[in-house]
Design a protein around this motif. Sequence first.
Motif, PDB file in Angstrom:
ATOM      1  N   GLY A 136       1.616  38.851  56.763  1.00  0.00           N
ATOM      2  CA  GLY A 136       2.310  39.728  55.831  1.00  0.00           C
ATOM      3  C   GLY A 136       2.199  39.340  54.374  1.00  0.00           C
ATOM      4  O   GLY A 136       2.585  40.101  53.500  1.00  0.00           O
ATOM      5  N   GLU A 137       1.676  38.165  54.077  1.00  0.00           N
ATOM      6  CA  GLU A 137       1.540  37.709  52.693  1.00  0.00           C
ATOM      7  C   GLU A 137       0.145  38.051  52.174  1.00  0.00           C
ATOM      8  O   GLU A 137      -0.856  37.790  52.831  1.00  0.00           O
ATOM      9  CB  GLU A 137       1.765  36.199  52.604  1.00  0.00           C
ATOM     10  CG  GLU A 137       1.769  35.676  51.195  1.00  0.00           C
ATOM     11  CD  GLU A 137       2.088  34.185  51.134  1.00  0.00           C
ATOM     12  OE1 GLU A 137       1.654  33.547  50.166  1.00  0.00           O
ATOM     13  OE2 GLU A 137       2.750  33.676  52.052  1.00  0.00           O
ATOM     14  N   ARG A 172      -2.586  44.947  40.348  1.00  0.00           N
ATOM     15  CA  ARG A 172      -1.253  44.417  40.047  1.00  0.00           C
ATOM     16  C   ARG A 172      -0.162  45.286  40.676  1.00  0.00           C
ATOM     17  O   ARG A 172       0.804  44.779  41.240  1.00  0.00           O
ATOM     18  CB  ARG A 172      -1.048  44.305  38.532  1.00  0.00           C
ATOM     19  CG  ARG A 172      -1.646  43.047  37.939  1.00  0.00           C
ATOM     20  CD  ARG A 172      -1.126  42.799  36.535  1.00  0.00           C
ATOM     21  NE  ARG A 172      -1.660  43.742  35.570  1.00  0.00           N
ATOM     22  CZ  ARG A 172      -2.817  43.619  34.942  1.00  0.00           C
ATOM     23  NH1 ARG A 172      -3.585  42.585  35.202  1.00  0.00           N
ATOM     24  NH2 ARG A 172      -3.208  44.511  34.062  1.00  0.00           N
ATOM     25  N   THR A 173      -0.325  46.609  40.592  1.00  0.00           N
ATOM     26  CA  THR A 173       0.650  47.519  41.197  1.00  0.00           C
ATOM     27  C   THR A 173       0.706  47.316  42.703  1.00  0.00           C
ATOM     28  O   THR A 173       1.793  47.251  43.294  1.00  0.00           O
ATOM     29  CB  THR A 173       0.285  48.982  40.870  1.00  0.00           C
ATOM     30  OG1 THR A 173       0.292  49.141  39.453  1.00  0.00           O
ATOM     31  CG2 THR A 173       1.272  49.950  41.501  1.00  0.00           C
ATOM     32  N   TYR A 174      -0.447  47.200  43.339  1.00  0.00           N
ATOM     33  CA  TYR A 174      -0.510  46.971  44.781  1.00  0.00           C
ATOM     34  C   TYR A 174       0.184  45.662  45.150  1.00  0.00           C
ATOM     35  O   TYR A 174       0.990  45.621  46.088  1.00  0.00           O
ATOM     36  CB  TYR A 174      -1.972  46.946  45.235  1.00  0.00           C
ATOM     37  CG  TYR A 174      -2.164  46.496  46.657  1.00  0.00           C
ATOM     38  CD1 TYR A 174      -1.887  47.342  47.723  1.00  0.00           C
ATOM     39  CD2 TYR A 174      -2.621  45.209  46.951  1.00  0.00           C
ATOM     40  CE1 TYR A 174      -2.057  46.929  49.039  1.00  0.00           C
ATOM     41  CE2 TYR A 174      -2.802  44.788  48.253  1.00  0.00           C
ATOM     42  CZ  TYR A 174      -2.514  45.656  49.291  1.00  0.00           C
ATOM     43  OH  TYR A 174      -2.679  45.229  50.582  1.00  0.00           O
ATOM     44  N   LEU A 175      -0.105  44.606  44.400  1.00  0.00           N
ATOM     45  CA  LEU A 175       0.505  43.306  44.694  1.00  0.00           C
ATOM     46  C   LEU A 175       2.021  43.346  44.517  1.00  0.00           C
ATOM     47  O   LEU A 175       2.755  42.766  45.318  1.00  0.00           O
ATOM     48  CB  LEU A 175      -0.116  42.218  43.820  1.00  0.00           C
ATOM     49  CG  LEU A 175      -1.588  41.904  44.113  1.00  0.00           C
ATOM     50  CD1 LEU A 175      -2.135  40.928  43.086  1.00  0.00           C
ATOM     51  CD2 LEU A 175      -1.763  41.374  45.516  1.00  0.00           C
ATOM     52  N   LYS A 176       2.496  44.036  43.494  1.00  0.00           N
ATOM     53  CA  LYS A 176       3.948  44.160  43.285  1.00  0.00           C
ATOM     54  C   LYS A 176       4.602  44.870  44.461  1.00  0.00           C
ATOM     55  O   LYS A 176       5.646  44.453  44.955  1.00  0.00           O
ATOM     56  CB  LYS A 176       4.247  44.909  41.987  1.00  0.00           C
ATOM     57  CG  LYS A 176       4.033  44.091  40.750  1.00  0.00           C
ATOM     58  CD  LYS A 176       4.344  44.913  39.511  1.00  0.00           C
ATOM     59  CE  LYS A 176       4.005  44.156  38.256  1.00  0.00           C
ATOM     60  NZ  LYS A 176       4.231  44.968  37.036  1.00  0.00           N
ATOM     61  N   ASN A 235       4.598  42.573  47.498  1.00  0.00           N
ATOM     62  CA  ASN A 235       5.589  41.502  47.359  1.00  0.00           C
ATOM     63  C   ASN A 235       7.001  42.048  47.551  1.00  0.00           C
ATOM     64  O   ASN A 235       7.844  41.385  48.149  1.00  0.00           O
ATOM     65  CB  ASN A 235       5.451  40.816  46.005  1.00  0.00           C
ATOM     66  CG  ASN A 235       4.204  39.952  45.933  1.00  0.00           C
ATOM     67  OD1 ASN A 235       3.684  39.506  46.951  1.00  0.00           O
ATOM     68  ND2 ASN A 235       3.695  39.740  44.732  1.00  0.00           N
ATOM     69  N   ALA A 236       7.249  43.255  47.064  1.00  0.00           N
ATOM     70  CA  ALA A 236       8.571  43.866  47.249  1.00  0.00           C
ATOM     71  C   ALA A 236       8.821  44.129  48.729  1.00  0.00           C
ATOM     72  O   ALA A 236       9.923  43.868  49.231  1.00  0.00           O
ATOM     73  CB  ALA A 236       8.664  45.161  46.450  1.00  0.00           C
ATOM     74  N   LYS A 237       7.816  44.641  49.439  1.00  0.00           N
ATOM     75  CA  LYS A 237       7.962  44.879  50.873  1.00  0.00           C
ATOM     76  C   LYS A 237       8.250  43.580  51.608  1.00  0.00           C
ATOM     77  O   LYS A 237       9.097  43.534  52.505  1.00  0.00           O
ATOM     78  CB  LYS A 237       6.696  45.517  51.444  1.00  0.00           C
ATOM     79  CG  LYS A 237       6.508  46.955  51.067  1.00  0.00           C
ATOM     80  CD  LYS A 237       5.213  47.490  51.663  1.00  0.00           C
ATOM     81  CE  LYS A 237       4.908  48.886  51.193  1.00  0.00           C
ATOM     82  NZ  LYS A 237       3.607  49.359  51.718  1.00  0.00           N
ATOM     83  N   GLN A 238       7.548  42.524  51.242  1.00  0.00           N
ATOM     84  CA  GLN A 238       7.736  41.225  51.884  1.00  0.00           C
ATOM     85  C   GLN A 238       9.153  40.704  51.644  1.00  0.00           C
ATOM     86  O   GLN A 238       9.791  40.175  52.550  1.00  0.00           O
ATOM     87  CB  GLN A 238       6.691  40.221  51.365  1.00  0.00           C
ATOM     88  CG  GLN A 238       6.677  38.906  52.080  1.00  0.00           C
ATOM     89  CD  GLN A 238       6.167  39.021  53.515  1.00  0.00           C
ATOM     90  OE1 GLN A 238       5.607  40.025  53.915  1.00  0.00           O
ATOM     91  NE2 GLN A 238       6.368  37.998  54.282  1.00  0.00           N
ATOM     92  N   LEU A 239       9.666  40.894  50.430  1.00  0.00           N
ATOM     93  CA  LEU A 239      11.023  40.460  50.105  1.00  0.00           C
ATOM     94  C   LEU A 239      12.045  41.241  50.919  1.00  0.00           C
ATOM     95  O   LEU A 239      12.998  40.668  51.440  1.00  0.00           O
ATOM     96  CB  LEU A 239      11.282  40.632  48.606  1.00  0.00           C
ATOM     97  CG  LEU A 239      12.654  40.201  48.106  1.00  0.00           C
ATOM     98  CD1 LEU A 239      12.907  38.728  48.398  1.00  0.00           C
ATOM     99  CD2 LEU A 239      12.780  40.481  46.620  1.00  0.00           C
TER     100      LEU A 239
END
Length: 84
Positions: free
Chosen positions: A21-22, A62-66, A69-73
């Motif tokens: 998931g990361e 960058r948008t994809y990574l954000k 990361n939000a989904k992972q959080l």
Amino acid sequence: MEGQPEEIKVHKFYLSYKIDGEVHTGWYNGVHIRFAKDQLLFQQPEATDLMDWTYERSEDLRTYLKKQNAKQLIIKMRLKDQTT
């Protein structure tokens, strides 16, 4: 020239992939994208969701990574709520 082997060009591809998931990113070499992805999977056999970002805008990455990361959080927060 006839009889001379054609020189094989190796390209660099900027790929993203997930492990547990990361999201991870990195440069991978290959004569074409499929070869580069195969190299990644050889090095990281547990990788999923492979994406090529070589020719994409850095803002899109960058948008994809954000978002990822939000989904992972959110997932981590849900898991924490379930254990308490």
